[in-house]
Design a protein around this motif. Sequence first.
Motif, mmCIF file in Angstrom:
data_model
loop_
_atom_site.group_PDB
_atom_site.id
_atom_site.type_symbol
_atom_site.label_atom_id
_atom_site.label_comp_id
_atom_site.label_asym_id
_atom_site.label_seq_id
_atom_site.Cartn_x
_atom_site.Cartn_y
_atom_site.Cartn_z
ATOM 1 N N LEU A 374 0.857 -1.172 0.000
ATOM 2 C CA LEU A 374 0.000 0.000 0.000
ATOM 3 C C LEU A 374 0.899 1.231 0.000
ATOM 4 C CD1 LEU A 374 -2.756 1.490 0.357
ATOM 5 C CD2 LEU A 374 -2.446 1.211 2.833
ATOM 6 N N TYR A 375 0.778 2.041 -1.050
ATOM 7 C CA TYR A 375 1.564 3.273 -1.157
ATOM 8 C C TYR A 375 0.603 4.452 -1.081
ATOM 9 C CZ TYR A 375 4.200 7.122 -3.215
ATOM 10 O OH TYR A 375 4.791 8.345 -3.446
ATOM 11 N N ILE A 376 0.900 5.431 -0.214
ATOM 12 C CA ILE A 376 0.038 6.587 0.022
ATOM 13 C C ILE A 376 0.813 7.867 -0.256
ATOM 14 C CG2 ILE A 376 -1.359 7.830 1.722
ATOM 15 C CD1 ILE A 376 -1.609 5.168 3.271
ATOM 16 N N ARG A 377 0.188 8.789 -0.968
ATOM 17 C CA ARG A 377 0.744 10.131 -1.150
ATOM 18 C C ARG A 377 -0.116 11.120 -0.359
ATOM 19 N NH1 ARG A 377 3.903 12.769 -5.062
ATOM 20 N NH2 ARG A 377 4.946 10.740 -5.204
ATOM 21 N N ASN A 378 0.500 11.784 0.606
ATOM 22 C CA ASN A 378 -0.156 12.829 1.387
ATOM 23 C C ASN A 378 0.248 14.174 0.793
ATOM 24 O OD1 ASN A 378 -1.261 10.979 3.358
ATOM 25 N ND2 ASN A 378 0.799 10.773 4.186
ATOM 26 N N PHE A 379 -0.692 14.859 0.137
ATOM 27 C CA PHE A 379 -0.354 16.055 -0.627
ATOM 28 C C PHE A 379 -0.156 17.304 0.231
ATOM 29 C CE2 PHE A 379 -2.228 13.397 -3.947
ATOM 30 C CZ PHE A 379 -1.302 13.571 -4.966
ATOM 31 N N ARG A 380 -0.655 17.307 1.445
ATOM 32 C CA ARG A 380 -0.476 18.477 2.326
ATOM 33 C C ARG A 380 0.006 17.973 3.701
ATOM 34 N NH1 ARG A 380 -0.664 20.400 -1.912
ATOM 35 N NH2 ARG A 380 -1.974 22.119 -2.704
ATOM 36 N N ARG A 447 2.015 13.301 9.235
ATOM 37 C CA ARG A 447 2.594 12.199 8.474
ATOM 38 C C ARG A 447 3.465 12.733 7.346
ATOM 39 N NH1 ARG A 447 -3.345 9.249 8.255
ATOM 40 N NH2 ARG A 447 -3.465 8.896 10.516
ATOM 41 N N PRO A 448 4.422 11.943 6.898
ATOM 42 C CA PRO A 448 5.268 12.387 5.786
ATOM 43 C C PRO A 448 4.490 12.391 4.470
ATOM 44 C CG PRO A 448 5.768 10.124 6.364
ATOM 45 C CD PRO A 448 4.799 10.615 7.396
ATOM 46 N N ALA A 449 5.095 12.979 3.451
ATOM 47 C CA ALA A 449 4.437 13.079 2.151
ATOM 48 C C ALA A 449 4.198 11.707 1.532
ATOM 49 C CB ALA A 449 5.259 13.951 1.212
ATOM 50 N N GLU A 450 5.045 10.742 1.832
ATOM 51 C CA GLU A 450 4.903 9.407 1.256
ATOM 52 C C GLU A 450 4.903 8.351 2.359
ATOM 53 O OE1 GLU A 450 7.044 8.757 -2.711
ATOM 54 O OE2 GLU A 450 8.274 10.298 -1.761
ATOM 55 N N GLU A 451 4.025 7.374 2.194
ATOM 56 C CA GLU A 451 3.978 6.233 3.107
ATOM 57 C C GLU A 451 3.916 4.956 2.274
ATOM 58 O OE1 GLU A 451 1.568 7.076 6.966
ATOM 59 O OE2 GLU A 451 0.541 8.173 5.371
ATOM 60 N N LEU A 452 4.598 3.940 2.760
ATOM 61 C CA LEU A 452 4.640 2.652 2.068
ATOM 62 C C LEU A 452 4.572 1.535 3.101
ATOM 63 C CD1 LEU A 452 5.146 0.933 -0.538
ATOM 64 C CD2 LEU A 452 7.596 1.120 -0.006
ATOM 65 N N PHE A 453 3.665 0.592 2.880
ATOM 66 C CA PHE A 453 3.487 -0.497 3.834
ATOM 67 C C PHE A 453 3.468 -1.833 3.108
ATOM 68 C CE2 PHE A 453 1.358 3.286 5.457
ATOM 69 C CZ PHE A 453 1.994 3.448 6.677
ATOM 70 N N ASN A 464 6.196 2.392 8.396
ATOM 71 C CA ASN A 464 6.338 3.095 7.118
ATOM 72 C C ASN A 464 7.702 2.787 6.503
ATOM 73 O OD1 ASN A 464 6.165 4.814 4.938
ATOM 74 N ND2 ASN A 464 6.466 6.684 6.150
ATOM 75 N N LEU A 465 7.676 2.186 5.309
ATOM 76 C CA LEU A 465 8.905 1.793 4.625
ATOM 77 C C LEU A 465 9.398 2.842 3.632
ATOM 78 C CD1 LEU A 465 7.873 -1.909 3.871
ATOM 79 C CD2 LEU A 465 9.257 -1.067 5.796
ATOM 80 N N ALA A 466 8.636 3.913 3.464
ATOM 81 C CA ALA A 466 9.072 4.963 2.541
ATOM 82 C C ALA A 466 10.380 5.563 3.048
ATOM 83 C CB ALA A 466 8.010 6.046 2.431
ATOM 84 N N GLY A 467 11.349 5.657 2.172
ATOM 85 C CA GLY A 467 12.665 6.157 2.552
ATOM 86 C C GLY A 467 13.643 5.078 2.947
#
Length: 540
Positions: A374-380, A447-453, A464-467
């Motif tokens: 699951l990849y999430i982009r948080n725009f703000r 939360r950061p701009a990107e999240e990956l699970f 969160n595996l993003a980064g």
Amino acid sequence: MVVFFRMAGCLILATTFTASLAAAERRPNVLIAVSDDQSYPHASAYGYQAIQTPNFDRVAREGVLFHNAFSPAPGCSPMRAAFLTGRNIWQLEHAGTHASSFPAKYVGFQDQLEESGYFVGFTGKGWGPGNWEADGRTRNPAGPQYSKRTAKTPPGIRATDYAANFADFLAERPKDQPFSFWYGGSEPHRVFEKGIGRRNGLDPDKVVVPPFLPDTPEIRDDLLDYCYEIQWFDQHLGRMLDLLEEAGELENTLVIVTSDNGMAFPAAKANAYEYGIHMPLAIAWPAKIPGDRVVNDLVNLIDVTATIYAATDVKPPEKYPLSGKSLLGLLESDASGVVEPQRNAIFSGRERHSSSRYNSLGYPQRCIRTADYLYIRNFRPERWPAGAPRKFGHGQYAKGAAVTNDDLGPEHGGYHDIDACPALDFLIEHRDDPKISRFFHLAVDKRPAEELFDIRTDPGCLNNLAGDPRFAEVQQQLSARLMDYLKQTGDARVTASDGGDIWETYRRYSKLRWFPKPDWAKEHPERVPQQDWVEERRPK
């Protein structure tokens, strides 16, 4: 005698076969049952032992049980608009956000089916919350309402007798006219009567606490009350199935049972996390669909919309076409497991949920979910995902001149993108407890701009595996795929030069809360969207 019984048997078989053939040749009826705030896997067909949902299980047994069905949005009215139109929320303007309006140019399947000869209606919760009249509609997009029948219900449960209203609908239907009926339960939406689950014999020891909540008696009891309300929804579904069976209509009815978005608990509903978008789904149509199958394909509920059009042989709207892909081929096959491997990702997103931040700004998210990630982009990311911690006023809404710096409410009193509930109260009260604090911060922190699970190992979306360099390639691929899809489907969050501030111009018709101006807005006033509708309602 032997020959006689064999002939009688043949006659019975022939009669049954003829009836089934006739049902298959008629346009099917449609029954859509949508619970309010129910996550996967909270049904007994999924093996969740704290709950008994025999009627959902019946639909699954007589048709197809989906293990990977997802909502187009983790909130009520945007999901319902997407489901009705078969389009992503970012393709629906005002209707893609919460408690706004529903432009009449976006046609829902109920209107389209009615135009094609179907008798349509709904009971309970149709499209909403929001103002469907603002854009010239003369009725709820779910159709004419059948909700006059009521019954005495426990506190927290809607008094509408959904099944009795369905009986009224069936009685009014012209003979032999196909129908499409929307059963929108208000359960298991908050609030729950505290302790109702335990008092009705549900066992807290059978509750499986989601990974993002602490395993405490208080949390287990809150989950048990949630389970009771799911069972209430299921009972009415059972009565409706019985009505169809008694009328001889069940064989040729496409029955769809699902929910709008995830459970009303911290880090679930109103979040693009797994428990916010992963839905229960069972579909049956005995005349056409081989039953007793389990399917693992990744499907979006807007695919179900496309399926309704395909099954009824009704032409979908052309000007604003469907974004979902019909499941009819998958349903009519006799296969289980992964049936159509090309269904290898779904997309979902959210904008504003409640009035929970400065100027009622939203928390825009988009996500892509594959079988593994699951990849999430948080725009703000500068905004608070669950709502700013502190608001003006000590009540639910600030009033008039009370909106001053001298009238700030308590710390941690502004998390209104989480429905008020015992679980949230518990996290706030125990936020300094080392065993609880992680759950509290997961629910409310920025939360950061990107999240990956990695959903295979982390369905609670805790890590969160993003980064992380080990997952850099996965992150890059999913980010690119998500952005490509958003561009192709015209999402202003990636196509507009201002990053999609048009979303903040869509009026909210429900009440507003008021919050202090955040530091980011003071330091960068150019990043504060112009919102005339907010200024019109700002207390003087």
